[in-house]
Design a protein around this motif. Structure first.
Motif, PDB file in Angstrom:
ATOM      1  N   MET A  63      10.082  -2.168  -2.043  1.00  0.00           N
ATOM      2  CA  MET A  63       9.684  -0.835  -1.597  1.00  0.00           C
ATOM      3  C   MET A  63      10.802   0.157  -1.857  1.00  0.00           C
ATOM      4  O   MET A  63      11.974  -0.144  -1.625  1.00  0.00           O
ATOM      5  CB  MET A  63       9.345  -0.851  -0.103  1.00  0.00           C
ATOM      6  N   SER A  64      10.447   1.319  -2.342  1.00  0.00           N
ATOM      7  CA  SER A  64      11.453   2.339  -2.636  1.00  0.00           C
ATOM      8  C   SER A  64      11.745   3.225  -1.432  1.00  0.00           C
ATOM      9  O   SER A  64      12.544   4.163  -1.551  1.00  0.00           O
ATOM     10  CB  SER A  64      10.969   3.212  -3.800  1.00  0.00           C
ATOM     11  N   HIS A  65      11.134   2.942  -0.309  1.00  0.00           N
ATOM     12  CA  HIS A  65      11.320   3.772   0.885  1.00  0.00           C
ATOM     13  C   HIS A  65      11.512   2.876   2.091  1.00  0.00           C
ATOM     14  O   HIS A  65      11.439   1.645   1.991  1.00  0.00           O
ATOM     15  CB  HIS A  65      10.117   4.702   1.092  1.00  0.00           C
ATOM     16  N   ARG A  66      11.731   3.476   3.225  1.00  0.00           N
ATOM     17  CA  ARG A  66      11.883   2.725   4.460  1.00  0.00           C
ATOM     18  C   ARG A  66      10.588   2.020   4.809  1.00  0.00           C
ATOM     19  O   ARG A  66       9.532   2.310   4.247  1.00  0.00           O
ATOM     20  CB  ARG A  66      12.305   3.650   5.602  1.00  0.00           C
ATOM     21  N   ARG A  67      10.668   1.088   5.715  1.00  0.00           N
ATOM     22  CA  ARG A  67       9.506   0.271   6.053  1.00  0.00           C
ATOM     23  C   ARG A  67       8.478   1.077   6.832  1.00  0.00           C
ATOM     24  O   ARG A  67       8.778   1.690   7.852  1.00  0.00           O
ATOM     25  CB  ARG A  67       9.945  -0.953   6.865  1.00  0.00           C
ATOM     26  N   TYR A  68       7.251   1.067   6.327  1.00  0.00           N
ATOM     27  CA  TYR A  68       6.105   1.632   7.024  1.00  0.00           C
ATOM     28  C   TYR A  68       5.028   0.552   7.094  1.00  0.00           C
ATOM     29  O   TYR A  68       4.845  -0.212   6.135  1.00  0.00           O
ATOM     30  CB  TYR A  68       5.565   2.865   6.306  1.00  0.00           C
ATOM     31  N   GLU A  69       4.313   0.489   8.194  1.00  0.00           N
ATOM     32  CA  GLU A  69       3.367  -0.597   8.421  1.00  0.00           C
ATOM     33  C   GLU A  69       1.991  -0.351   7.815  1.00  0.00           C
ATOM     34  O   GLU A  69       1.327  -1.280   7.379  1.00  0.00           O
ATOM     35  CB  GLU A  69       3.213  -0.834   9.936  1.00  0.00           C
ATOM     36  N   SER A  70       1.538   0.890   7.768  1.00  0.00           N
ATOM     37  CA  SER A  70       0.191   1.189   7.278  1.00  0.00           C
ATOM     38  C   SER A  70       0.267   1.559   5.800  1.00  0.00           C
ATOM     39  O   SER A  70       0.272   2.730   5.420  1.00  0.00           O
ATOM     40  CB  SER A  70      -0.432   2.333   8.088  1.00  0.00           C
ATOM     41  N   CYS A  71       0.309   0.526   4.942  1.00  0.00           N
ATOM     42  CA  CYS A  71       0.504   0.761   3.507  1.00  0.00           C
ATOM     43  C   CYS A  71      -0.678   1.492   2.873  1.00  0.00           C
ATOM     44  O   CYS A  71      -0.502   2.358   2.018  1.00  0.00           O
ATOM     45  CB  CYS A  71       0.741  -0.566   2.787  1.00  0.00           C
ATOM     46  N   ARG A 131      12.180   7.641  -2.121  1.00  0.00           N
ATOM     47  CA  ARG A 131      12.721   6.898  -3.259  1.00  0.00           C
ATOM     48  C   ARG A 131      14.199   6.602  -3.040  1.00  0.00           C
ATOM     49  O   ARG A 131      15.008   6.675  -3.958  1.00  0.00           O
ATOM     50  CB  ARG A 131      12.545   7.681  -4.552  1.00  0.00           C
ATOM     51  N   SER A 132      14.539   6.262  -1.836  1.00  0.00           N
ATOM     52  CA  SER A 132      15.944   6.030  -1.520  1.00  0.00           C
ATOM     53  C   SER A 132      16.438   4.675  -2.011  1.00  0.00           C
ATOM     54  O   SER A 132      17.647   4.464  -2.131  1.00  0.00           O
ATOM     55  CB  SER A 132      16.150   6.136  -0.005  1.00  0.00           C
ATOM     56  N   GLU A 133      15.533   3.730  -2.284  1.00  0.00           N
ATOM     57  CA  GLU A 133      15.922   2.403  -2.763  1.00  0.00           C
ATOM     58  C   GLU A 133      15.839   2.395  -4.287  1.00  0.00           C
ATOM     59  O   GLU A 133      14.796   2.139  -4.885  1.00  0.00           O
ATOM     60  CB  GLU A 133      14.992   1.332  -2.175  1.00  0.00           C
ATOM     61  N   TYR A 185      -0.494  11.986 -10.076  1.00  0.00           N
ATOM     62  CA  TYR A 185       0.398  13.049 -10.550  1.00  0.00           C
ATOM     63  C   TYR A 185       1.817  12.607 -10.227  1.00  0.00           C
ATOM     64  O   TYR A 185       2.043  11.621  -9.518  1.00  0.00           O
ATOM     65  CB  TYR A 185       0.074  14.397  -9.885  1.00  0.00           C
ATOM     66  N   ASP A 186       2.780  13.297 -10.745  1.00  0.00           N
ATOM     67  CA  ASP A 186       4.171  12.940 -10.508  1.00  0.00           C
ATOM     68  C   ASP A 186       4.502  13.094  -9.030  1.00  0.00           C
ATOM     69  O   ASP A 186       4.294  14.156  -8.443  1.00  0.00           O
ATOM     70  CB  ASP A 186       5.090  13.834 -11.343  1.00  0.00           C
ATOM     71  N   GLY A 187       5.000  12.040  -8.438  1.00  0.00           N
ATOM     72  CA  GLY A 187       5.320  12.047  -7.019  1.00  0.00           C
ATOM     73  C   GLY A 187       4.229  11.469  -6.145  1.00  0.00           C
ATOM     74  O   GLY A 187       4.440  11.278  -4.949  1.00  0.00           O
ATOM     75  N   ALA A 188       3.048  11.196  -6.714  1.00  0.00           N
ATOM     76  CA  ALA A 188       1.966  10.602  -5.924  1.00  0.00           C
ATOM     77  C   ALA A 188       2.244   9.122  -5.685  1.00  0.00           C
ATOM     78  O   ALA A 188       2.899   8.464  -6.501  1.00  0.00           O
ATOM     79  CB  ALA A 188       0.635  10.767  -6.645  1.00  0.00           C
ATOM     80  N   PRO A 189       1.764   8.573  -4.580  1.00  0.00           N
ATOM     81  CA  PRO A 189       1.946   7.134  -4.344  1.00  0.00           C
ATOM     82  C   PRO A 189       1.227   6.328  -5.426  1.00  0.00           C
ATOM     83  O   PRO A 189       0.104   6.676  -5.813  1.00  0.00           O
ATOM     84  CB  PRO A 189       1.317   6.905  -2.969  1.00  0.00           C
ATOM     85  N   PRO A 190       1.827   5.273  -5.925  1.00  0.00           N
ATOM     86  CA  PRO A 190       1.149   4.473  -6.950  1.00  0.00           C
ATOM     87  C   PRO A 190      -0.039   3.726  -6.366  1.00  0.00           C
ATOM     88  O   PRO A 190      -0.059   3.366  -5.187  1.00  0.00           O
ATOM     89  CB  PRO A 190       2.238   3.504  -7.422  1.00  0.00           C
ATOM     90  N   SER A 232       5.054  -8.964   2.791  1.00  0.00           N
ATOM     91  CA  SER A 232       5.501 -10.309   2.452  1.00  0.00           C
ATOM     92  C   SER A 232       6.055 -10.370   1.039  1.00  0.00           C
ATOM     93  O   SER A 232       6.910 -11.211   0.742  1.00  0.00           O
ATOM     94  CB  SER A 232       4.353 -11.298   2.606  1.00  0.00           C
ATOM     95  N   CYS A 233       5.608  -9.504   0.148  1.00  0.00           N
ATOM     96  CA  CYS A 233       6.106  -9.487  -1.228  1.00  0.00           C
ATOM     97  C   CYS A 233       6.957  -8.266  -1.529  1.00  0.00           C
ATOM     98  O   CYS A 233       7.925  -8.356  -2.289  1.00  0.00           O
ATOM     99  CB  CYS A 233       4.940  -9.539  -2.219  1.00  0.00           C
ATOM    100  N   HIS A 234       6.605  -7.119  -0.961  1.00  0.00           N
ATOM    101  CA  HIS A 234       7.235  -5.872  -1.373  1.00  0.00           C
ATOM    102  C   HIS A 234       8.348  -5.391  -0.439  1.00  0.00           C
ATOM    103  O   HIS A 234       9.002  -4.397  -0.754  1.00  0.00           O
ATOM    104  CB  HIS A 234       6.178  -4.775  -1.483  1.00  0.00           C
ATOM    105  N   GLU A 235       8.548  -6.053   0.683  1.00  0.00           N
ATOM    106  CA  GLU A 235       9.619  -5.587   1.566  1.00  0.00           C
ATOM    107  C   GLU A 235      10.982  -5.788   0.921  1.00  0.00           C
ATOM    108  O   GLU A 235      11.849  -4.897   0.975  1.00  0.00           O
ATOM    109  CB  GLU A 235       9.566  -6.313   2.902  1.00  0.00           C
ATOM    110  N   ARG A 236      11.205  -6.938   0.299  1.00  0.00           N
ATOM    111  CA  ARG A 236      12.467  -7.216  -0.378  1.00  0.00           C
ATOM    112  C   ARG A 236      12.299  -7.415  -1.876  1.00  0.00           C
ATOM    113  O   ARG A 236      13.282  -7.543  -2.594  1.00  0.00           O
ATOM    114  CB  ARG A 236      13.127  -8.463   0.228  1.00  0.00           C
ATOM    115  N   GLY A 237      11.065  -7.460  -2.345  1.00  0.00           N
ATOM    116  CA  GLY A 237      10.825  -7.701  -3.753  1.00  0.00           C
ATOM    117  C   GLY A 237      10.642  -9.176  -4.036  1.00  0.00           C
ATOM    118  O   GLY A 237      11.195 -10.032  -3.344  1.00  0.00           O
ATOM    119  N   LEU A 238       9.861  -9.473  -5.051  1.00  0.00           N
ATOM    120  CA  LEU A 238       9.547 -10.868  -5.354  1.00  0.00           C
ATOM    121  C   LEU A 238       9.218 -10.970  -6.830  1.00  0.00           C
ATOM    122  O   LEU A 238       8.596 -10.080  -7.420  1.00  0.00           O
ATOM    123  CB  LEU A 238       8.351 -11.340  -4.523  1.00  0.00           C
TER     124      LEU A 238
END
Length: 257
Positions: free
Chosen positions: A142-150, A201-203, A105-110, A126-132
Protein backbone atom coordinates in the motif's frame (compact mmCIF):
# COMPACT_ATOMS: atom_id res chain seq x y z
CA UNK A 1 -28.73 -71.70 45.73
CA UNK A 2 -25.13 -71.29 46.70
CA UNK A 3 -24.13 -74.23 44.50
CA UNK A 4 -25.82 -72.60 41.47
CA UNK A 5 -24.07 -69.26 42.13
CA UNK A 6 -20.71 -71.00 42.44
CA UNK A 7 -21.37 -72.86 39.22
CA UNK A 8 -22.06 -69.60 37.42
CA UNK A 9 -18.89 -68.01 38.77
CA UNK A 10 -16.84 -71.03 37.75
CA UNK A 11 -18.28 -71.02 34.24
CA UNK A 12 -17.55 -67.29 33.87
CA UNK A 13 -13.95 -67.82 34.98
CA UNK A 14 -13.53 -70.68 32.52
CA UNK A 15 -14.90 -68.54 29.66
CA UNK A 16 -12.60 -65.64 30.59
CA UNK A 17 -9.51 -67.86 30.71
CA UNK A 18 -10.46 -69.49 27.41
CA UNK A 19 -10.93 -66.09 25.73
CA UNK A 20 -7.62 -64.79 27.05
CA UNK A 21 -5.85 -67.93 25.85
CA UNK A 22 -7.49 -67.67 22.44
CA UNK A 23 -6.46 -64.04 21.81
CA UNK A 24 -2.98 -64.66 23.21
CA UNK A 25 -2.55 -67.54 20.84
CA UNK A 26 -3.73 -65.51 17.88
CA UNK A 27 -1.30 -62.68 18.70
CA UNK A 28 1.51 -65.14 19.27
CA UNK A 29 0.78 -66.82 15.94
CA UNK A 30 0.83 -63.42 14.18
CA UNK A 31 4.18 -62.56 15.76
CA UNK A 32 5.57 -65.96 14.81
CA UNK A 33 4.42 -65.63 11.22
CA UNK A 34 5.89 -62.09 11.03
CA UNK A 35 9.23 -63.35 12.33
CA UNK A 36 9.26 -66.18 9.79
CA UNK A 37 8.53 -63.71 6.99
CA UNK A 38 11.23 -61.33 8.23
CA UNK A 39 8.88 -58.39 8.75
CA UNK A 40 10.40 -55.42 10.65
CA UNK A 41 9.48 -55.15 14.26
CA UNK A 42 6.74 -52.58 15.01
CA UNK A 43 7.92 -49.37 16.64
CA UNK A 44 7.79 -49.21 20.37
CA UNK A 45 4.99 -47.17 21.86
CA UNK A 46 7.21 -45.89 24.65
CA UNK A 47 8.77 -42.43 24.23
CA UNK A 48 11.83 -41.36 26.12
CA UNK A 49 11.16 -38.34 28.28
CA UNK A 50 13.15 -35.20 27.38
CA UNK A 51 14.51 -32.68 29.80
CA UNK A 52 13.52 -29.03 29.62
CA UNK A 53 17.11 -28.09 28.80
CA UNK A 54 17.08 -30.45 25.83
CA UNK A 55 13.76 -29.03 24.63
CA UNK A 56 15.19 -25.50 24.72
CA UNK A 57 18.40 -26.39 22.89
CA UNK A 58 17.09 -28.32 19.89
CA UNK A 59 13.89 -29.13 18.07
CA UNK A 60 12.34 -32.59 17.98
CA UNK A 61 9.84 -34.38 15.83
CA UNK A 62 9.33 -34.78 12.07
CA UNK A 63 9.57 -31.01 11.44
CA UNK A 64 12.71 -30.49 13.49
CA UNK A 65 14.85 -29.59 10.46
CA UNK A 66 12.31 -27.59 8.47
CA UNK A 67 14.11 -24.27 9.12
CA UNK A 68 17.62 -25.52 8.49
CA UNK A 69 19.06 -23.47 5.67
CA UNK A 70 15.85 -21.43 5.30
CA UNK A 71 17.58 -18.06 5.50
CA UNK A 72 20.24 -19.21 3.06
CA UNK A 73 17.51 -20.21 0.61
CA UNK A 74 15.81 -16.83 1.01
CA UNK A 75 19.06 -15.00 0.38
CA UNK A 76 19.71 -17.10 -2.71
CA UNK A 77 16.21 -16.40 -4.03
CA UNK A 78 16.54 -12.64 -3.44
CA UNK A 79 20.19 -12.38 -4.41
CA UNK A 80 19.34 -10.22 -7.41
CA UNK A 81 17.03 -7.77 -5.60
CA UNK A 82 19.77 -5.19 -5.19
CA UNK A 83 21.55 -5.98 -8.45
CA UNK A 84 22.04 -3.03 -10.85
CA UNK A 85 18.74 -2.15 -12.51
CA UNK A 86 18.82 -2.04 -16.30
CA UNK A 87 15.75 -0.38 -17.78
CA UNK A 88 15.06 1.66 -20.86
CA UNK A 89 12.79 4.54 -21.77
CA UNK A 90 10.47 2.02 -23.45
CA UNK A 91 10.18 0.14 -20.15
CA UNK A 92 9.25 3.36 -18.40
CA UNK A 93 6.59 4.28 -20.95
CA UNK A 94 5.10 0.77 -20.82
CA UNK A 95 4.94 0.89 -17.01
CA UNK A 96 3.27 4.32 -17.06
CA UNK A 97 0.73 3.21 -19.68
CA UNK A 98 -0.10 0.09 -17.67
CA UNK A 99 -0.45 2.21 -14.55
CA UNK A 100 -2.77 4.68 -16.30
CA UNK A 101 -4.96 1.88 -17.66
CA UNK A 102 -6.13 1.09 -14.13
CA UNK A 103 -7.07 4.65 -13.22
CA UNK A 104 -9.90 6.88 -14.38
CA UNK A 105 -7.58 9.90 -14.27
CA UNK A 106 -4.25 10.87 -12.78
CA UNK A 107 -4.49 10.63 -9.01
CA UNK A 108 -7.58 8.39 -9.02
CA UNK A 109 -7.47 5.20 -6.94
CA UNK A 110 -6.48 2.21 -9.10
CA UNK A 111 -9.08 -0.39 -9.87
CA UNK A 112 -8.78 -3.94 -8.52
CA UNK A 113 -7.51 -6.29 -11.25
CA UNK A 114 -8.92 -9.45 -9.68
CA UNK A 115 -12.10 -10.78 -8.16
CA UNK A 116 -12.90 -10.04 -4.51
CA UNK A 117 -15.75 -10.91 -2.15
CA UNK A 118 -18.03 -7.89 -2.39
CA UNK A 119 -20.42 -9.04 0.35
CA UNK A 120 -17.86 -8.99 3.14
CA UNK A 121 -14.74 -7.18 4.19
CA UNK A 122 -12.07 -8.02 1.59
CA UNK A 123 -8.84 -9.56 2.75
CA UNK A 124 -6.79 -6.93 0.91
CA UNK A 125 -4.44 -6.31 3.82
CA UNK A 126 -3.23 -9.91 3.88
CA UNK A 127 -1.35 -9.25 0.62
CA UNK A 128 -1.11 -5.49 0.23
CA UNK A 129 -0.30 -4.30 3.74
CA UNK A 130 3.38 -5.21 3.37
CA UNK A 131 3.45 -6.41 -0.21
CA UNK A 132 3.71 -9.93 -1.55
CA UNK A 133 5.33 -11.67 -4.48
CA UNK A 134 4.33 -15.17 -5.64
CA UNK A 135 6.01 -16.53 -8.78
CA UNK A 136 5.54 -13.83 -11.42
CA UNK A 137 2.62 -12.11 -9.64
CA UNK A 138 3.24 -9.09 -7.42
CA UNK A 139 0.85 -7.56 -4.90
CA UNK A 140 2.31 -4.08 -4.33
CA UNK A 141 2.56 -2.64 -0.89
CA UNK A 142 0.00 0.00 0.00
CA UNK A 143 1.27 3.45 -0.87
CA UNK A 144 -0.63 5.07 1.99
CA UNK A 145 -1.39 4.52 5.64
CA UNK A 146 -3.59 1.63 6.65
CA UNK A 147 -7.30 2.05 5.98
CA UNK A 148 -9.79 -0.75 6.63
CA UNK A 149 -12.51 -0.03 4.05
CA UNK A 150 -10.57 -0.66 0.83
CA UNK A 151 -13.60 -0.81 -1.47
CA UNK A 152 -14.60 2.68 -0.42
CA UNK A 153 -12.04 3.93 -2.96
CA UNK A 154 -10.95 0.88 -4.97
CA UNK A 155 -13.49 -0.92 -7.19
CA UNK A 156 -13.15 -4.03 -9.31
CA UNK A 157 -12.43 -3.29 -12.96
CA UNK A 158 -13.14 -5.88 -15.65
CA UNK A 159 -14.30 -9.15 -14.11
CA UNK A 160 -11.41 -11.60 -14.57
CA UNK A 161 -13.63 -14.70 -14.45
CA UNK A 162 -14.12 -16.60 -17.73
CA UNK A 163 -17.34 -15.69 -19.58
CA UNK A 164 -18.23 -13.14 -16.91
CA UNK A 165 -20.05 -10.05 -18.12
CA UNK A 166 -18.65 -6.72 -17.01
CA UNK A 167 -21.24 -3.94 -16.87
CA UNK A 168 -20.47 -1.02 -19.17
CA UNK A 169 -18.91 2.03 -17.52
CA UNK A 170 -21.28 4.95 -16.84
CA UNK A 171 -21.34 7.86 -19.25
CA UNK A 172 -18.84 10.43 -18.10
CA UNK A 173 -17.43 13.43 -19.88
CA UNK A 174 -14.87 14.21 -17.19
CA UNK A 175 -11.30 14.26 -18.50
CA UNK A 176 -8.58 14.35 -15.88
CA UNK A 177 -5.12 15.78 -16.28
CA UNK A 178 -2.42 13.57 -17.72
CA UNK A 179 0.22 12.27 -15.38
CA UNK A 180 3.56 14.08 -15.59
CA UNK A 181 6.20 11.87 -17.14
CA UNK A 182 9.27 13.11 -15.27
CA UNK A 183 10.12 15.38 -12.38
CA UNK A 184 11.90 18.65 -12.92
CA UNK A 185 15.57 19.05 -12.03
CA UNK A 186 17.16 22.15 -10.57
CA UNK A 187 20.28 21.50 -12.66
CA UNK A 188 21.80 18.71 -14.70
CA UNK A 189 22.59 15.79 -12.44
CA UNK A 190 20.34 17.01 -9.62
CA UNK A 191 17.80 14.57 -8.13
CA UNK A 192 14.44 14.98 -9.89
CA UNK A 193 11.49 16.27 -7.99
CA UNK A 194 8.59 13.90 -7.31
CA UNK A 195 6.43 14.04 -10.47
CA UNK A 196 3.13 13.40 -8.70
CA UNK A 197 1.22 14.52 -5.60
CA UNK A 198 2.44 12.96 -2.37
CA UNK A 199 -1.01 12.65 -0.80
CA UNK A 200 -1.76 8.92 -0.27
CA UNK A 201 1.62 8.11 -1.82
CA UNK A 202 3.93 8.34 1.14
CA UNK A 203 5.25 4.77 0.70
CA UNK A 204 7.60 5.18 -2.27
CA UNK A 205 8.60 1.50 -2.31
CA UNK A 206 5.06 0.58 -3.37
CA UNK A 207 5.94 1.53 -6.97
CA UNK A 208 9.68 2.18 -6.89
CA UNK A 209 10.87 -0.61 -4.59
CA UNK A 210 12.69 -3.80 -5.48
CA UNK A 211 9.44 -5.42 -6.63
CA UNK A 212 8.33 -2.44 -8.68
CA UNK A 213 7.62 -2.64 -12.39
CA UNK A 214 10.59 -2.40 -14.70
CA UNK A 215 10.75 1.23 -15.79
CA UNK A 216 9.61 2.58 -12.41
CA UNK A 217 12.00 0.64 -10.18
CA UNK A 218 14.54 2.69 -8.30
CA UNK A 219 18.17 2.23 -9.30
CA UNK A 220 19.21 2.70 -5.66
CA UNK A 221 16.61 0.91 -3.46
CA UNK A 222 19.08 0.61 -0.60
CA UNK A 223 18.54 4.32 0.12
CA UNK A 224 15.44 4.44 2.27
CA UNK A 225 14.94 8.17 2.92
CA UNK A 226 13.63 9.17 -0.51
CA UNK A 227 12.60 12.74 0.31
CA UNK A 228 16.08 13.50 1.58
CA UNK A 229 17.06 13.98 -2.08
CA UNK A 230 13.77 14.03 -4.03
CA UNK A 231 11.67 17.04 -3.06
CA UNK A 232 7.90 17.09 -3.58
CA UNK A 233 6.45 19.49 -6.12
CA UNK A 234 4.57 22.38 -4.56
CA UNK A 235 2.47 22.77 -7.69
CA UNK A 236 1.40 19.12 -7.81
CA UNK A 237 0.73 19.13 -4.06
CA UNK A 238 -1.38 22.26 -4.62
CA UNK A 239 0.78 24.41 -2.37
CA UNK A 240 2.03 27.87 -3.10
CA UNK A 241 5.76 27.65 -3.82
CA UNK A 242 7.99 29.61 -1.46
CA UNK A 243 10.14 32.18 -3.28
CA UNK A 244 13.86 32.06 -2.74
CA UNK A 245 13.73 35.47 -1.08
CA UNK A 246 11.67 33.94 1.73
CA UNK A 247 14.38 31.44 2.65
CA UNK A 248 15.17 30.47 5.26
CA UNK A 249 11.67 30.45 6.79
CA UNK A 250 11.13 31.94 10.28
CA UNK A 251 11.01 28.49 11.82
CA UNK A 252 14.64 28.07 10.85
CA UNK A 253 15.72 31.23 12.63
CA UNK A 254 15.73 33.77 9.78
CA UNK A 255 14.35 36.47 12.06
CA UNK A 256 16.88 35.89 14.78
CA UNK A 257 19.81 38.32 15.22
Amino acid sequence: MKDARGLHVGLAAIVAVAAAGYFSGVRGTERGVAELRGDPAPPSASVEARSYADMRERAHGPNAGMYEGAFARLEAADADLYAPVEQSEADREAALERRASRRAYDGAPPTIPHRIEQLGAPDCLSCHERGLRVANLTAPRMSHRRYESCTQCHVVGADPRPLAETPPPPDNTFAGMASPRRGARAYEGAPPTIPHPTLMRSECASCHGVHGALGMRSTHPYRQSCTQCHAPSAELDQRAPRPLSAWPPPSMGADRP
